[in-house]
Enzyme design. Structure first.
Site, PDB file in Angstrom:
ATOM      1  N   HIS A   1       0.617  -1.220  -0.001  1.00  0.00           N
ATOM      2  CA  HIS A   1       0.030  -0.005  -0.062  1.00  0.00           C
ATOM      3  C   HIS A   1       0.614   1.157   0.020  1.00  0.00           C
ATOM      4  CE1 HIS A   1      -3.053   2.731   2.011  1.00  0.00           C
ATOM      5  NE2 HIS A   1      -3.898   2.376   1.031  1.00  0.00           N
TER       6      HIS A   1
ATOM      7  N   TYR B   1      -8.725  14.623  -3.792  1.00  0.00           N
ATOM      8  CA  TYR B   1      -8.390  14.340  -2.432  1.00  0.00           C
ATOM      9  C   TYR B   1      -7.161  14.967  -1.853  1.00  0.00           C
ATOM     10  CZ  TYR B   1     -10.447   9.415  -3.492  1.00  0.00           C
ATOM     11  OH  TYR B   1     -11.527   8.339  -3.614  1.00  0.00           O
TER      12      TYR B   1
ATOM     13  N   HIS C   1      -7.107  12.847   3.262  1.00  0.00           N
ATOM     14  CA  HIS C   1      -6.318  11.681   2.985  1.00  0.00           C
ATOM     15  C   HIS C   1      -5.045  11.564   3.540  1.00  0.00           C
ATOM     16  CE1 HIS C   1      -5.226   8.347   0.432  1.00  0.00           C
ATOM     17  NE2 HIS C   1      -6.306   7.664   0.717  1.00  0.00           N
TER      18      HIS C   1
END
Length: 702
Positions: free
Chosen positions: A434, A467, A588
């Site tokens: 990730h 974002y 975010h």
């Protein structure tokens, strides 16, 4: 075993539902333009869809397997959590219905009208009937369910129009799926934005579709299926191709168990029993909605608004500005001189893309390595990476094929990258990658040097304008050496690498974060911790926060969504504040800040304080070393902590409350927009003046 282990924690699923209620509150905010409010209803709806597919789906599996394990944060079993979820969701449906109806009513005077068939004018009814016969009827696939026609498999998240049919003494069910390839709505002729939803048209003309039957109990329904599939749980041969494995996983997702049934109209007792048997669900899993089951079309409706009405119905336009730290000329040269940070969406992603484009043709660049989790459907980044490979650079792309709901997109991009000559590798069994890290390696005379980029968000050019995220680009040698070692470790499957500057999960991120917190705990009341994340569930972190609070450390957590730690619990989290910001842009960034003054340590990265991130994912966080950048990030955190317009405080019972008067208050996102615009204008003035001075100098030389 005690049901509740800690007094200052709450269940993650119920915490998420409270966050989604915060999203719905934005739809109820009268200061938000009407169509933007409707978009928040749509976001609430799609959020809830995903919640049922993933979180409820996971609990459903645990219950089906007879898993009696206890949730450490709330003391509940999977079955007990599901019961609490169903109880909590029911009032949210009613709240959403009321909110949607009110916004719809207020949009009508502006000529933005979602209509029922009865509300159509006579000419519009003729238009819709003609459209139905010519464009819709020929592509429909209606079916009956009786002794000779089995109940069909209903696809996940797809609307089906249903009715009870009767022919003589014979009764049956009629089902019509809404095809994916037809529009969700039909726009009506005229200057106003008048439209009718497709399912309403099908219900109106069911008599034309099932013309030999008596029709009753018209309805439309939608099933939500469990989509929580992990490819690591599947049994595959050791040499199975990972892309093939993912394709099989995606196919399986279409046939998973039903976890929710939505209906537009109340079901008769007979139909409720029938659907419960067919879907193997209980009545508590059936939810009636007066709001459209799919609201994605509202984003397209907003695009059709004429210029004259935009000021009243949508946010004033904002486009990412030129980056304050970037000047004209080579990005690579600028990063070599000084660390550069970009703040999305206030600033454009363009400098990072330009960096990759420059590297793709620079004769001194040898390698480009990057981890990719999500990409846009159209992306220049892949073009530049492919160009680099075609120009003879060694390009390594670690692409995560298990990015939920982006799996097929990532499979497609991985194939495109391989075709161009890039080296494509995937994540690990049991560990998603990730991280957001990119490394450019180049030769300067006989010395190997690096440019490293670390981000808090995906390399997605579309979401970079929606974002909020941070992007650091640095030529720091130690960070570059760490990044080089990171990619080496990823290539050989080593998750236990050691690094000097970067902190990386699953090996060192949580350990280092807890250690940094211990440093603040040792300072007692002089300690300071500020952390911004999307979610908090990790129990080791939660207990460390409580420990810090008890030591007198002031702890501020800015958590957008799930937060399993409860603040202001006497004797446990007295010095802990938790706030959430939900606004125009999706919050975010992950920012971890420890201490005060010159000794302050700040990290940015890709990880939330969730057990899945700290123990089951490859995540990277990087220190901010440049004093100017530390000041900038500190300013951002301070501004967010002072947000009294979009910020909400969490209370000791897990609910959110407004932070006081909003009039003349601080809206952190608006502050950052205004700052970005001001900096961009100042740059333009400086450039303009420089151009004038250059012309004067050139004239004087003549």
């Amino acid at each position: 075993m005690e049901k509740k282990i800690l007094d200052y924690t709450q269940n993650r699923e119920l915490s998420w539902l409270r966050f989604n209620q915060r999203v719905l509150q934005e739809a109820q905010d009268l200061s938000v333009p009407l169509l933007e409010r409707m978009k928040f209803v749509a976001i609430f709806t799609s959020n809830l869809d995903e919640f049922f597919m993933i979180r409820v789906g996971s609990l459903h599996d645990m219950e089906a397997l007879g898993d009696e394990s206890i949730d450490r944060r709330s003391g509940m079993t999977a079955a007990e959590q599901l019961d609490e979820i169903y109880k909590a969701v029911a009032p949210l449906y009613k709240e959403r219905d009321k909110t949607y109806a009110e916004i719809k009513k207020q949009l009508s005077p502006y000529g933005v009208c979602g209509l029922s068939f009865k509300e159509l004018e006579q000419q519009e009814k003729k238009y819709v009937k003609k459209y139905f016969k010519e464009q819709i009827l020929p592509v429909l696939s209606p079916q009956i369910v009786d002794a000779n026609h089995p109940f069909p498999h209903l696809l996940n998240n797809t609307i089906y129009v249903t009715a009870n049919l009767k022919q003589g003494n014979k009764s049956m069910l009629g089902i019509i799926p809404l095809p994916d390839f037809i529009s969700d709505i039909v726009y009506l002729p005229g200057h106003d934005i008048r439209y009718i939803r497709m399912e309403k048209i099908l219900i109106e003309y069911m008599e034309l579709i099932f013309d030999q039957y008596e029709i009753s109990d018209k309805n439309y329904i939608c099933v939500t299926r469990n989509a929580d599939i992990s490819p690591d749980d599947e049994t595959f041969a050791d040499d199975a191709d990972f892309r093939k494995r993912m394709k099989e996983t995606l196919h399986k997702r279409r046939r998973m168990a039903v976890v929710r049934l939505e209906t537009a109209e109340p079901l008769t007792k007979e139909n409720e029993k029938y659907f419960c048997e067919k879907f193997q669900i209980e009545p508590k899993q059936i939810f009636r909605t007066k709001t459209p089951m799919k609201l994605g079309y509202m984003f397209a409706v907003a695009e059709k608004v004429p210029e004259s009405m935009k000021r009243s119905l949508i946010y004033p336009p904002f486009h990412p500005q030129e980056a304050r730290m970037v000047t004209d000329g080579s990005i690579m040269k600028q990063v070599k001189k000084k660390d550069i940070m970009l703040s999305y969406p206030y600033e454009s992603m363009e400098p990072f893309l330009k960096l990759i484009k420059e590297a793709s043709v620079d004769p001194n660049v040898m390698t480009i390595k990057i981890t990719i989790y999500r990409l846009a459907k159209k992306t220049r980044l892949v073009e530049y990476l492919c160009a680099a490979a075609e120009n003879g650079k060694e390009v390594t792309v670690l692409i995560e094929l298990r990015a939920r709901f982006d799996e097929q997109n990532n499979i497609d991009w991985s194939e495109r990258l391989e075709e161009a000559g890039c080296r494509v590798i995937y994540g690990f069994e049991g560990y998603k990658v990730h991280s957001k890290i990119c490394l450019i390696t180049y030769r300067n005379r006989n010395e190997i040097q690096y440019i490293t980029q670390i981000g808090t968000g995906n390399y997605n050019e579309k979401t970079a304008a929606m974002y909020t995220d941070l992007c650091l680009m640095t030529a720091n040698k130690k960070i570059g050496e760490d990044a080089a070692m990171f990619f080496q470790n990823m290539s050989i499957g080593n998750l236990d690498g050691e690094y000097d500057q970067l902190i990386v999960s699953p090996s060192s991120l949580k350990k280092n974060i807890l250690s940094l917190m211990d440093e603040e705990i040792a300072k007692g009341k002089n300690g300071r911790i500020v952390m911004k994340m999307n979610s908090v569930t990790d129990m080791d972190f939660i207990q460390k926060v409580s420990e810090a609070s008890k030591a007198g450390v002031k702890v501020d957590l800015i958590v957008r969504g799930i937060c399993c730690i409860l603040p202001k619990v006497p004797g446990e989290t007295d010095n802990v504040s938790v706030m959430s910001i939900v606004g125009r842009f999706l919050e975010h960034p992950r920012i971890f800040c420890f201490g005060n003054g010159a000794d302050k340590k700040i990290y940015i990265g890709s990880a939330d304080m969730m057990t899945r991130n700290t123990e089951k994912r490859v995540e990277v966080a990087c220190p901010i070393l440049d004093p100017e950048l530390k000041t900038w990030v500190t300013h951002m955190l301070k501004t967010m902590l002072n947000d009294t317009v979009k910020g909400r405080n969490m209370t000791a019972d897990g609910t959110y409350v407004k932070r006081g008067r909003e009039e003349d208050g601080v809206n952190s996102q608006e502050v950052f927009m205004h700052e970005a615009i001001r900096e961009s204008r100042n740059k333009s003035v400086v450039v303009e003046h420089k151009t004038i001075f250059d012309k004067i100098r050139a004239w004087m030389r003549k």
